[in-house]
Design a protein around this motif. Structure first.
Motif, PDB file in Angstrom:
ATOM      1  N   GLY A  56      63.908  86.406 -65.852  1.00 18.49           N
ATOM      2  CA  GLY A  56      64.272  85.035 -65.546  1.00 18.49           C
ATOM      3  C   GLY A  56      65.751  84.773 -65.707  1.00 18.49           C
ATOM      4  N   THR A 116      63.996  84.445 -71.411  1.00 23.77           N
ATOM      5  CA  THR A 116      64.791  84.746 -70.233  1.00 23.77           C
ATOM      6  C   THR A 116      65.220  86.208 -70.339  1.00 23.77           C
ATOM      7  OG1 THR A 116      66.611  83.965 -68.847  1.00 23.77           O
ATOM      8  CG2 THR A 116      67.024  84.054 -71.204  1.00 23.77           C
ATOM      9  N   ARG A 117      66.011  86.668 -69.404  1.00 24.16           N
ATOM     10  CA  ARG A 117      66.453  88.053 -69.422  1.00 24.16           C
ATOM     11  C   ARG A 117      67.611  88.226 -70.406  1.00 24.16           C
ATOM     12  NH1 ARG A 117      69.979  90.857 -64.691  1.00 24.16           N
ATOM     13  NH2 ARG A 117      69.576  93.064 -65.119  1.00 24.16           N
ATOM     14  N   GLU A 161      68.104  75.913 -71.416  1.00 25.28           N
ATOM     15  CA  GLU A 161      66.808  75.279 -71.137  1.00 25.28           C
ATOM     16  C   GLU A 161      66.996  73.825 -70.714  1.00 25.28           C
ATOM     17  OE1 GLU A 161      64.242  75.763 -74.493  1.00 25.28           O
ATOM     18  OE2 GLU A 161      63.689  77.793 -73.922  1.00 25.28           O
TER      19      GLU A 161
END
Length: 268
Positions: free
Chosen positions: A19, A45-46, A268
């Motif tokens: 992500g 996330t990544r 976020e």
């Protein structure tokens, strides 16, 4: 673990998650990319965590010139371009990795959408301070080469800077100790010579150039870096400073919950 050739040197890195955005996390002196895994596994996330030059399983060349901040920055910039082409990353740096991250953000600003600096500094302001630190770092580098990695790690962990880590669970302290012992003494010694605080050009006068949002983190118990980061915040246009209660120098290890919460807030 993935590897990449940069300046004909092999870098190794960890990668977890998926992500956007990609978060690139740079460890401190004596560390390695796997120091970040307890945090990275929960960012949703990544996350990409390289072993920096002279650390972990990345190359440890014998020529200290390879480790100069300009070259180390070039390497990580090339890594970012390879793993996240055309898309800027959230760049996180702790201590030495924070000084490197700051250099990257100033030299390659288009690669960084948000800069997070933990227990970091822009270097030393005066030539006299830098000269004294270069001598100190050279003595420490010679100590590593003379006495070996086990002796040095014992010395390093006993520094007052890391006193707050004695409150960590025994398992966490043992894991950190074992990770530090896996480093190459040549790599650590030359990292001090090439990327040490004395060898690094002062970036104080360039802080105003940072156009991206910058999050500054300092541990409440790490009073020296609280002071440094308050000064930094006054010079950075979009700076937000957080002083983390109950933490010393390694905030992400000592207060991981609060650290993770602040990290997630940036994307976020």
């Amino acid at each position: 673990m993935p590897t990449i050739q940069l300046r004909q040197l092999q870098y190794q890195y960890h990668e977890v998650g998926k992500g956007a955005p990609t978060v690139v996390m740079l460890h401190g002196f004596t560390g390695s990319g796997d120091n970040w895994l307890p945090i990275a596994q929960h960012v949703n996330t990544r996350a990409v965590m390289p072993d920096l030059l002279g650390h972990g399983f990345t190359a440890s060349p014998s020529d200290a010139a390879h480790y100069a901040m300009e070259h180390a920055s070039q390497d990580i910039a090339a890594l970012i371009e390879a793993i996240s082409p055309h898309t800027p990353v959230v760049l996180v740096g702790y201590s030495m990795g924070g000084r490197l991250a700051l250099h990257i953000a100033l030299t390659y600003p288009k690669l960084v959408r948000h800069l997070i600096l933990e227990s970091a500094s822009p270097g030393l302001a005066t030539a006299a301070e830098r000269e004294a630190r270069v001598k100190s770092d050279e003595a420490l580098a010679a100590q590593i080469e003379r006495d070996g990695i086990e002796s040095f790690v014992s010395y390093w962990q006993a520094l007052p800077l890391f006193a707050s880590q004695r409150r960590l669970p025994e398992s966490a302290r043992q894991a950190l100790h074992a990770q530090r012992l896996r480093n190459n003494p040549i790599g650590l010694a030359n990292s001090l010579r090439g990327m040490g605080t004395g060898a690094q050009p002062s970036l104080w006068d360039r802080l105003g150039e940072l156009a991206m949002p910058v999050t500054l983190l300092a541990g409440e118990l790490d009073t020296k870096f609280v002071h440094i980061n308050r000064e930094m915040a006054a010079h950075i246009p979009q700076a937000e400073l957080h002083v983390i209660a109950g933490a010393g120098h390694i905030i992400h290890l000592e207060q991981p919950g609060g650290y993770l919460h602040l990290l997630k807030q940036t994307f976020e």
